[in-house]
Design an enzyme around this catalytic site. Structure first.
Site, mmCIF file in Angstrom:
data_model
loop_
_atom_site.group_PDB
_atom_site.id
_atom_site.type_symbol
_atom_site.label_atom_id
_atom_site.label_comp_id
_atom_site.label_asym_id
_atom_site.label_seq_id
_atom_site.Cartn_x
_atom_site.Cartn_y
_atom_site.Cartn_z
ATOM 1 N N ASP A 1 1.089 -1.288 0.218
ATOM 2 C CA ASP A 1 0.047 -0.151 -0.349
ATOM 3 C C ASP A 1 0.865 1.551 -0.538
ATOM 4 O OD1 ASP A 1 -2.664 1.539 -0.102
ATOM 5 O OD2 ASP A 1 -1.833 1.435 1.889
ATOM 6 N N ASP B 1 -2.961 -0.714 6.625
ATOM 7 C CA ASP B 1 -3.593 -0.617 5.572
ATOM 8 C C ASP B 1 -3.219 -2.388 5.329
ATOM 9 O OD1 ASP B 1 -5.232 1.151 6.321
ATOM 10 O OD2 ASP B 1 -4.808 2.277 4.548
ATOM 11 N N GLU C 1 0.454 5.902 0.295
ATOM 12 C CA GLU C 1 0.191 7.319 0.306
ATOM 13 C C GLU C 1 1.147 8.252 0.083
ATOM 14 O OE1 GLU C 1 -2.906 6.761 2.373
ATOM 15 O OE2 GLU C 1 -2.961 4.981 3.297
ATOM 16 N N HIS D 1 -5.355 6.679 7.112
ATOM 17 C CA HIS D 1 -5.312 5.848 6.274
ATOM 18 C C HIS D 1 -3.204 5.184 6.640
ATOM 19 C CE1 HIS D 1 -8.166 5.407 2.976
ATOM 20 N NE2 HIS D 1 -9.100 5.546 4.508
ATOM 21 N N GLU E 1 -6.123 18.002 1.043
ATOM 22 C CA GLU E 1 -7.042 16.699 0.524
ATOM 23 C C GLU E 1 -6.535 15.460 1.781
ATOM 24 O OE1 GLU E 1 -10.643 14.577 1.304
ATOM 25 O OE2 GLU E 1 -9.949 16.659 0.986
#
Length: 244
Positions: A7, A157, A9, A152, A52
């Site tokens: 994963d 995750d 980000e 997150h 965001e």
């Protein structure tokens, strides 16, 4: 085959627009068991985060300022995932960002390093069509505890995805035992014990319903008769037995 849950980000949604990876995590599984081996990097993206994005992952520019750049961890990352199957939720997103990072370094796409890439989001859509299949939704559906997921985070995750994947592909409810996990001597002893049992003298008890239960059962049968338009086969079978 080794499987690695991956994963990322990022600073935003588009690697083509210059967005970069700020966190990368990989968790290894071998023989459907987590090995405890993983990689986890916070990365200086060399650009500002989108507002965001920070709201989602909580990694501020100040926090990332002294972290290594992707170029500094690329060799370690590629060595860890080499030859493995990557399992990624919404694989196109993460692969797009990682390939963009590799391209900046003059490296080939990640698909040339790993054995395969599996998109767990696509798997979930095929397994649960028409339902929400985000990681949070799958955790709720498959009873995986995600209560610690405030932001997150790539490593958390990955760990959640590993548990979701196990339950989605076999889960804790399967009666199938992998040969690799079974203890041969235990299986043999169980078979020998079952063979030695003489069940011919066992009489199974028949519990008759009380009047209230019998009435409720009869009402349920009548409802089934009504909803099926009189096509309930057990009524005909019961009638034929009584005539023979």
């Amino acid at each position: 085959m080794r499987q690695i849950f991956l994963d990322t980000e990022t600073t935003g949604l588009s690697p083509d627009a210059g967005d970069r990876v700020v966190e990368l995590a990989c968790v290894e599984m071998d023989g459907r068991r987590l090995t405890g081996q993983h990689r986890h990097y916070y990365l200086n993206p060399e650009r500002k985060n989108g507002e965001e994005a920070v709201r989602i992952h909580g990694l501020t520019d100040a926090f990332l300022a002294d972290k290594p750049k992707f170029a500094e961890v690329a060799d370690d990352f590629l060595a860890f995932v080499a030859g493995a199957e990557l399992i990624i939720h919404n694989a196109a997103f993460d692969m797009g960002f990682l390939n963009a990072e590799l391209k900046r370094l003059g490296r080939p796409p990640l698909s040339q390093t790993v054995a395969a890439v599996t998109d767990s989001l696509q798997m979930a859509r095929e397994t649960y069509p028409g339902k929400a299949n985000s990681l949070d939704a799958l955790c709720r559906r498959l009873e995986v505890d995600n209560s610690s997921r405030t932001f997150h985070g790539a490593l958390l995750d990955c760990e959640l995805l590993a548990e979701v994947y196990i339950r989605m592909t076999r889960g804790q409810h399967s009666l199938v035992i992998d040969e690799a996990q079974a203890d041969a001597s235990t299986v043999q002893k169980t078979v020998q014990t079952l063979d030695a049992l003489d069940l011919r003298s066992v009489v199974l008890p028949v519990i008759e319903p009380d009047p209230i239960e019998a009435q409720a059962h009869e009402m349920a049968l009548k409802e089934l008769d009504k909803s099926s338009g009189g096509l309930a086969l057990w009524r005909n079978l019961s009638h034929n037995r009584s005539l023979s």
